[in-house]
Write a protein that holds these residues in place. Structure first.
Motif, mmCIF file in Angstrom:
data_model
loop_
_atom_site.group_PDB
_atom_site.id
_atom_site.type_symbol
_atom_site.label_atom_id
_atom_site.label_comp_id
_atom_site.label_asym_id
_atom_site.label_seq_id
_atom_site.Cartn_x
_atom_site.Cartn_y
_atom_site.Cartn_z
ATOM 1 N N GLN A 100 0.847 -1.188 0.000
ATOM 2 C CA GLN A 100 0.000 0.000 0.000
ATOM 3 C C GLN A 100 0.886 1.242 0.000
ATOM 4 O O GLN A 100 1.962 1.250 0.601
ATOM 5 C CB GLN A 100 -0.906 0.025 1.241
ATOM 6 N N THR A 101 0.430 2.292 -0.676
ATOM 7 C CA THR A 101 1.136 3.565 -0.622
ATOM 8 C C THR A 101 0.649 4.304 0.615
ATOM 9 O O THR A 101 -0.541 4.600 0.744
ATOM 10 C CB THR A 101 0.857 4.394 -1.884
ATOM 11 N N VAL A 102 1.589 4.573 1.518
ATOM 12 C CA VAL A 102 1.222 5.144 2.821
ATOM 13 C C VAL A 102 2.151 6.300 3.159
ATOM 14 O O VAL A 102 3.210 6.478 2.569
ATOM 15 C CB VAL A 102 1.316 4.079 3.933
ATOM 16 N N ILE A 103 1.739 7.072 4.139
ATOM 17 C CA ILE A 103 2.610 8.067 4.773
ATOM 18 C C ILE A 103 3.030 7.458 6.097
ATOM 19 O O ILE A 103 2.191 7.049 6.909
ATOM 20 C CB ILE A 103 1.880 9.410 4.964
ATOM 21 N N THR A 104 4.328 7.368 6.331
ATOM 22 C CA THR A 104 4.849 6.607 7.465
ATOM 23 C C THR A 104 4.480 7.238 8.801
ATOM 24 O O THR A 104 4.290 8.449 8.924
ATOM 25 C CB THR A 104 6.378 6.479 7.364
ATOM 26 N N ARG A 105 4.415 6.358 9.785
ATOM 27 C CA ARG A 105 4.245 6.769 11.181
ATOM 28 C C ARG A 105 5.617 6.648 11.826
ATOM 29 O O ARG A 105 6.337 5.683 11.605
ATOM 30 C CB ARG A 105 3.241 5.836 11.866
ATOM 31 N N MET A 106 6.005 7.652 12.642
ATOM 32 C CA MET A 106 7.357 7.677 13.196
ATOM 33 C C MET A 106 7.326 7.412 14.696
ATOM 34 O O MET A 106 6.393 7.807 15.393
ATOM 35 C CB MET A 106 8.007 9.042 12.960
ATOM 36 N N GLU A 107 8.394 6.760 15.165
ATOM 37 C CA GLU A 107 8.639 6.594 16.594
ATOM 38 C C GLU A 107 10.062 7.035 16.865
ATOM 39 O O GLU A 107 10.983 6.664 16.144
ATOM 40 C CB GLU A 107 8.456 5.136 17.023
ATOM 41 N N HIS A 108 10.237 7.843 17.924
ATOM 42 C CA HIS A 108 11.560 8.333 18.306
ATOM 43 C C HIS A 108 12.104 7.462 19.425
ATOM 44 O O HIS A 108 11.391 7.152 20.380
ATOM 45 C CB HIS A 108 11.474 9.788 18.774
ATOM 46 N N THR A 109 13.358 7.055 19.317
ATOM 47 C CA THR A 109 14.028 6.263 20.354
ATOM 48 C C THR A 109 15.373 6.905 20.655
ATOM 49 O O THR A 109 16.021 7.499 19.783
ATOM 50 C CB THR A 109 14.255 4.813 19.892
ATOM 51 N N SER A 110 15.805 6.802 21.904
ATOM 52 C CA SER A 110 17.096 7.371 22.303
ATOM 53 C C SER A 110 18.208 6.557 21.667
ATOM 54 O O SER A 110 18.217 5.326 21.735
ATOM 55 C CB SER A 110 17.243 7.338 23.825
ATOM 56 N N GLY A 111 19.147 7.277 21.056
ATOM 57 C CA GLY A 111 20.249 6.616 20.384
ATOM 58 C C GLY A 111 21.579 7.201 20.830
ATOM 59 O O GLY A 111 21.715 7.795 21.910
ATOM 60 N N THR A 112 22.575 7.048 20.014
ATOM 61 C CA THR A 112 23.938 7.470 20.323
ATOM 62 C C THR A 112 24.029 8.965 20.545
ATOM 63 O O THR A 112 24.724 9.428 21.467
ATOM 64 C CB THR A 112 24.881 7.051 19.174
ATOM 65 N N MET A 113 23.340 9.758 19.750
ATOM 66 C CA MET A 113 23.415 11.211 19.868
ATOM 67 C C MET A 113 22.886 11.672 21.222
ATOM 68 O O MET A 113 23.497 12.548 21.868
ATOM 69 C CB MET A 113 22.625 11.859 18.733
#
Length: 160
Positions: A100-113
């Motif tokens: 399906q052509t979709v607009i993504t849903r985002m999740e933020h996770t703590s990383g190296t930065m």
């Protein structure tokens, strides 16, 4: 000896009519003695028999027949090209799982930065809770893009 031809020169050749007027034999007395007056008589030439039987032009040179071409079997495979630059904003893409052509849903996770900024704040003296601020700021976290239909991960964006 009287001669109309000057000394040192050969007599002129006979004309065509004189040469062929007597059946291809040169007339007598034109050439000096001791030379052949004419070639030996040849029998009339007959049409030589062909070693091949007579054939019509179409038999000798047949028209080229079209060569049947075999069409190769072509299989169509759908290839989904994902954007290589997932960023920190939602993107429109085609989900490889549900097509399906979709607009993504985002999740933020703590990383190296986020961890490096936290360590830097601890070094400069912000130890009493201020060093935890990077874990609350989405601009310092890694981003994972998900399909809103099937909830499968599509791509990710790492800050560092």
């Amino acid at each position: 000896m009287e001669s109309s031809v000057p000394l040192g020169f050969a007599p002129p050749p006979p004309s065509y009519d004189e040469a062929t007027g007597s059946g291809g034999i040169y007339p007598q007395g034109i050439y000096p003695q001791g030379t052949a007056l004419s070639p030996p008589p040849q029998p009339p030439m007959e049409k030589a028999a062909s070693p091949y039987p007579p054939q019509a032009y179409a038999q000798m040179y047949p028209s080229p027949q079209p060569v049947p071409t075999v069409q190769p079997l072509v299989s169509v495979q759908t290839v989904y090209v994902q954007p290589t630059a997932f960023g920190d904003v939602p993107v429109q893409t085609c989900c490889p799982m549900c097509s399906q052509t979709v607009i993504t849903r985002m999740e933020h996770t703590s990383g190296t930065m986020a961890w490096l900024v936290c360590a830097g704040l601890c070094i400069i003296g912000c130890m009493y809770g201020c060093c935890l601020i990077p874990f609350c700021v989405d601009g310092l976290k890694d981003v994972t893009h998900f399909c809103p239909n099937c909830n499968n991960p599509i791509g990710s964006f790492k800050r560092l």
